[in-house]
Enzyme design. Structure first.
Site, PDB file in Angstrom:
ATOM      1  N   HIS A 232       0.805  -1.227   0.000  1.00  0.00           N
ATOM      2  CA  HIS A 232       0.000   0.000   0.000  1.00  0.00           C
ATOM      3  C   HIS A 232       0.839   1.279   0.000  1.00  0.00           C
ATOM      4  CE1 HIS A 232       0.873  -0.037   4.325  1.00  0.00           C
ATOM      5  NE2 HIS A 232       0.415   1.195   4.398  1.00  0.00           N
ATOM      6  N   ASP A 233       2.026   1.232   0.612  1.00  0.00           N
ATOM      7  CA  ASP A 233       2.866   2.439   0.695  1.00  0.00           C
ATOM      8  C   ASP A 233       4.095   2.391  -0.202  1.00  0.00           C
ATOM      9  OD1 ASP A 233       1.475   4.128   2.330  1.00  0.00           O
ATOM     10  OD2 ASP A 233       2.550   3.602   4.178  1.00  0.00           O
ATOM     11  N   LYS A 236       5.905   5.406  -1.773  1.00  0.00           N
ATOM     12  CA  LYS A 236       6.729   6.360  -1.018  1.00  0.00           C
ATOM     13  C   LYS A 236       8.204   6.268  -1.395  1.00  0.00           C
ATOM     14  CE  LYS A 236       3.766   7.057   2.993  1.00  0.00           C
ATOM     15  NZ  LYS A 236       3.604   6.904   4.461  1.00  0.00           N
ATOM     16  N   HIS A 261       1.878   9.448  -3.404  1.00  0.00           N
ATOM     17  CA  HIS A 261       2.484   8.124  -3.253  1.00  0.00           C
ATOM     18  C   HIS A 261       1.535   6.997  -3.676  1.00  0.00           C
ATOM     19  CE1 HIS A 261       0.376   7.853   0.677  1.00  0.00           C
ATOM     20  NE2 HIS A 261       0.522   6.543   0.538  1.00  0.00           N
ATOM     21  N   HIS A 285      -6.427   3.615  -0.176  1.00  0.00           N
ATOM     22  CA  HIS A 285      -6.387   3.434   1.274  1.00  0.00           C
ATOM     23  C   HIS A 285      -6.376   4.750   2.043  1.00  0.00           C
ATOM     24  CE1 HIS A 285      -2.056   3.772   0.341  1.00  0.00           C
ATOM     25  NE2 HIS A 285      -1.898   4.174   1.597  1.00  0.00           N
ATOM     26  N   HIS A 286      -6.245   5.884   1.341  1.00  0.00           N
ATOM     27  CA  HIS A 286      -6.352   7.196   2.007  1.00  0.00           C
ATOM     28  C   HIS A 286      -7.664   7.897   1.673  1.00  0.00           C
ATOM     29  CE1 HIS A 286      -2.531   7.502   4.071  1.00  0.00           C
ATOM     30  NE2 HIS A 286      -1.900   7.087   2.991  1.00  0.00           N
ATOM     31  N   ASP A 314      -4.056   0.832   8.394  1.00  0.00           N
ATOM     32  CA  ASP A 314      -2.984   1.823   8.223  1.00  0.00           C
ATOM     33  C   ASP A 314      -2.997   2.848   9.346  1.00  0.00           C
ATOM     34  OD1 ASP A 314      -0.850   3.086   6.818  1.00  0.00           O
ATOM     35  OD2 ASP A 314      -2.256   4.517   5.952  1.00  0.00           O
TER      36      ASP A 314
END
Length: 367
Positions: A232-233, A236, A261, A285-286, A314
């Site tokens: 998911h990240d 970044k 990201h 997811h954000h 998260d």
């Protein structure tokens, strides 16, 4: 229907069934189930050749109690079985095992009282002229039933399809293991930029799967959630370190850079695999349940279930971990914050699954 047409139909149906999956455990289970069904057997076991040991090793069996499995394992190390199946590449029909001429003069590897097979039919699994294993079906509840040459012919023909399906599943498993290793290496490279977030992705994966299981997701959906959450990240990796590691408040420009990201992550993952089943969780997811999130201000169920699950996981990990801009909160405090933000930041259905998992499995949620 003629006997030959019936034979061909059975073979076609069983072959189609066992070739319908690439999941190794599922393929093995199908092989045993369909073999028992086709030949009306009480039990079935699948063995693979272990070259280091020099004999057949049990992979899985059906139709036996837990106590009997140990005896079935011994069957694979029995010299006469290995000689016939592996060395001579011959099938075995053993009706009335205790008095069968093949075995009568040889010591059984287990006592007659504990022998869970009265009769059995065994065929070698051949791939590219090499023996890779054996398929054995047996009876114990129908002493009058005898396996015959027609049964042997059918199981031998089926074994060709079994060997192919098994090797395909094993190859897929190796590819999948390699892919997961690559994914974890990529995530570790990203997290190496920031000591504070080291291990974050694997913890988010753990929390996401706990929630997904509470929601009753299928094995396939859980596997997709596993990949989406650990990745998911990953975007970044494309964000400058002076922004990622800034201890104070971010400027609007820096916040916009951070928010990219999820789209960077999508671009990275798209180049690795056919990823349409995991992209939503990486990108969304954000997003927030009330529509105030990013990147697309999606609202409610317009956000993928992956995205809604990973959002909870998260935030939970971020708040229970020390960061440059904040000290960690206790799990119970974060629990309350998540519940309070149901319908606002989080999907209430996902929050409900989170609270159930938190109560049932505290060892998962307390670091």
């Amino acid at each position: 229907m003629s006997d030959q047409r019936k034979f061909n139909k059975i073979l076609s149906d069983v072959s189609r069934a066992i070739s319908s999956s690439l999941d190794l455990d599922e393929v093995v289970e199908m092989i045993l189930r369909e073999s028992m069904k086709t030949l009306k057997a009480d039990n079935a076991s699948l063995f693979l050749v272990d070259e280091s040991l020099g004999h057949l090793v049990l992979v899985k069996a059906r139709g036996f109690s837990a106590d009997e499995i140990a005896n079935i394992k011994l069957l694979g190390s029995w010299e006469v079985v290995n000689k016939e199946l592996v060395l001579k590449k011959r099938s075995i029909i053993a009706n009335d095992v205790q008095n069968n001429k093949i075995f009568k003069s040889r010591h059984l590897p287990f006592s007659s009282e504990k022998l869970p097979i009265k009769s059995f039919l065994a065929v070698p699994l051949v791939k590219d002229k090499a023996i890779i294993g054996a398929l054995i079906i047996g009876n114990r509840y129908r002493p009058g039933h005898k396996f015959n040459r027609d049964d042997q012919k059918l199981l031998a023909a089926l074994s060709n399809h079994v060997a192919i399906a098994l090797q395909n599943a094993q190859f897929y498993q190796r590819l999948n293991d390699l892919f997961i290793s690559t994914v974890k290496a990529l995530v570790r490279a990203m997290e190496a930029k920031d000591n504070y977030t080291r291990g974050h992705s694997e913890r988010v994966m753990k929390y996401s799967l706990a929630i997904g299981k509470e929601l009753g997701l299928s094995d396939e959906d859980l596997e997709n959630l596993r990949l989406a959450s650990i990745l998911h990240d990953v975007g970044k990796i494309g964000i400058r370190e002076n922004i990622l590691l800034k201890p104070g408040r971010l400027t609007m420009y820096q916040r916009k850079a951070i928010e990219k990201h999820s789209q960077i992550g999508k671009s990275i993952v798209e180049t690795i695999i056919d990823s349409e089943k995991i992209i939503p969780g990486i990108v969304e997811h954000h997003e927030r349940f009330d529509g105030s999130g990013y990147p697309d201000h999606l609202k409610g169920k317009a956000i993928s279930l992956q995205g809604r699950i990973i959002a909870v996981a998260d935030v939970y990990d971020a708040l229970t971990t020390d960061r440059p801009y904040q000290k960690r909160y206790e799990p119970e405090n974060v629990y309350s914050k998540v519940v309070k933000n149901s319908y606002l930041h989080f999907d209430p259905q996902v929050v409900k699954a989170f609270t159930k998992s938190f109560s049932k499995y505290p060892q998962i949620w307390h670091k």
